[in-house]
Design a protein around this motif. Structure first.
Motif, PDB file in Angstrom:
ATOM      1  N   ASN A  28      38.018  35.273  54.880  1.00  0.00           N
ATOM      2  CA  ASN A  28      37.963  36.516  54.118  1.00  0.00           C
ATOM      3  C   ASN A  28      36.725  36.567  53.236  1.00  0.00           C
ATOM      4  O   ASN A  28      36.018  35.581  53.046  1.00  0.00           O
ATOM      5  N   PHE A  29      36.460  37.750  52.666  1.00  0.00           N
ATOM      6  CA  PHE A  29      35.386  37.900  51.697  1.00  0.00           C
ATOM      7  C   PHE A  29      35.697  37.083  50.445  1.00  0.00           C
ATOM      8  O   PHE A  29      36.861  36.923  50.056  1.00  0.00           O
ATOM      9  N   SER A  30      34.649  36.604  49.786  1.00  0.00           N
ATOM     10  CA  SER A  30      34.840  35.860  48.540  1.00  0.00           C
ATOM     11  C   SER A  30      35.237  36.778  47.391  1.00  0.00           C
ATOM     12  O   SER A  30      35.867  36.357  46.427  1.00  0.00           O
ATOM     13  N   ASP A  31      34.862  38.061  47.479  1.00  0.00           N
ATOM     14  CA  ASP A  31      35.264  39.047  46.466  1.00  0.00           C
ATOM     15  C   ASP A  31      35.868  40.252  47.177  1.00  0.00           C
ATOM     16  O   ASP A  31      35.522  40.553  48.307  1.00  0.00           O
ATOM     17  N   ASN A  32      36.801  40.898  46.533  1.00  0.00           N
ATOM     18  CA  ASN A  32      37.496  42.046  47.130  1.00  0.00           C
ATOM     19  C   ASN A  32      37.952  41.740  48.562  1.00  0.00           C
ATOM     20  O   ASN A  32      37.465  42.330  49.521  1.00  0.00           O
ATOM     21  N   PRO A  33      38.882  40.795  48.729  1.00  0.00           N
ATOM     22  CA  PRO A  33      39.305  40.359  50.063  1.00  0.00           C
ATOM     23  C   PRO A  33      39.855  41.507  50.905  1.00  0.00           C
ATOM     24  O   PRO A  33      40.426  42.479  50.392  1.00  0.00           O
TER      25      PRO A  33
END
Length: 285
Positions: free
Chosen positions: A171-176
């Motif tokens: 997943n993304f590290s921010d705003n998954p």
């Protein structure tokens, strides 16, 4: 322009007009308020109005033409000086995710549950603005570009393709990402508050800016820009406009420290005015 000497006696403040001493304390803003008596009772109207210091009780017999000028209203001060924006401050961040996704296209009308790599790039450009003719931070016009690229088998999906997330491996590290979420390939631009408009003539598009409490030594801890944006009829918006008028024009009816003293109750609202808003609104057309 006649020279006005500040009175050195203590201001006359009636018991019913006393305010909490913590609110009166102006030591937070780093200056001493000159002590000025209340007006002699003449309303402030029109060009050539008398300065507050010209109408001190010790100078109440003054009858010559006023040497002070009216200022601008809170509505005028809502907007920044668009011709004097500061230098751009650009930040960029990137993150990626591996997911299974579905999108329109393919031989059967759609491509179903295929693994792709999603690359997200966020470019944030912050432009600081000042108020017109004043070296005070109005706020930052922040433009955010969110760029989504989706790659399958080393080939990028075409711009505008909308994919639906089926499952997530990384997943993304921010705003998954979340399952079922949709993403559009391409660039989405918003302002710092999340809106689509990024124009400098709309105060709602800005963030940050000097706070009311920092200038007035107390009160609301919000940017002065934001308070003007929310309401031009509040006591705070009137005080802000008067303060900015005093900074912009040395011939304005009030001085900056007089505006702060009036807001904090150290100086009485002049006679013939029902409240501070009434008085301050008489100092602009």
């Amino acid at each position: 322009m006649m020279t006005i000497e500040s009175e050195k006696s203590k201001p006359v403040v009636s018991d019913h007009q006393k305010v909490d001493q913590s609110k009166r304390s102006l030591t937070k803003v780093g200056f001493t308020v000159p002590v000025i008596m209340t007006l002699a009772g003449r309303p402030v109207t029109g060009f050539g109005a008398n300065c507050l210091s010209q109408e001190m009780s010790g100078n109440a017999s003054y009858t010559g033409a006023g040497s002070c000028e009216l200022g601008s209203s809170p509505e005028y001060w809502k907007s920044p000086d668009s011709s004097a924006a500061g230098s751009l401050i650009t930040q960029e961040s990137q993150s990626s995710a591996t997911v299974n996704a579905t999108w329109p296209g393919g031989s059967g009308g759609s491509t179903t549950n295929k693994q792709v790599t999603i690359k997200k790039t966020i470019k944030s450009t912050s432009t600081p603005y000042l108020w017109t003719g004043i070296n005070i931070h109005y706020g930052d016009l922040i433009k955010i570009d969110t760029i989504i690229e989706i790659i399958r088998n080393n080939d990028a999906l075409s711009e505008g393709t909308i994919v639906t997330i089926v499952s997530i491996s990384t997943n993304f590290s921010d705003n998954p990402l979340t399952e079922g979420q949709t993403l559009s390939v391409g660039t989405t631009t918003t302002n710092g508050n999340g809106g689509a408009n990024t124009e400098a003539n709309d105060c709602a598009n800005f963030s940050n800016g000097v706070s009311f409490s920092a200038v007035f030594g107390g009160g609301i801890d919000e940017p002065m820009r934001k308070l003007l944006c929310e309401s031009t009829d509040s006591i705070e918006s009137h005080a802000i406009a008067a303060y900015l008028n005093a900074l912009q024009n040395p011939n304005y009816i009030l001085k900056p420290n007089q505006v702060i003293a009036l807001y904090n109750g150290v100086i009485n609202v002049p006679p013939n005015y029902t409240n501070l808003e009434h008085f301050l609104s008489a100092t602009w057309p």
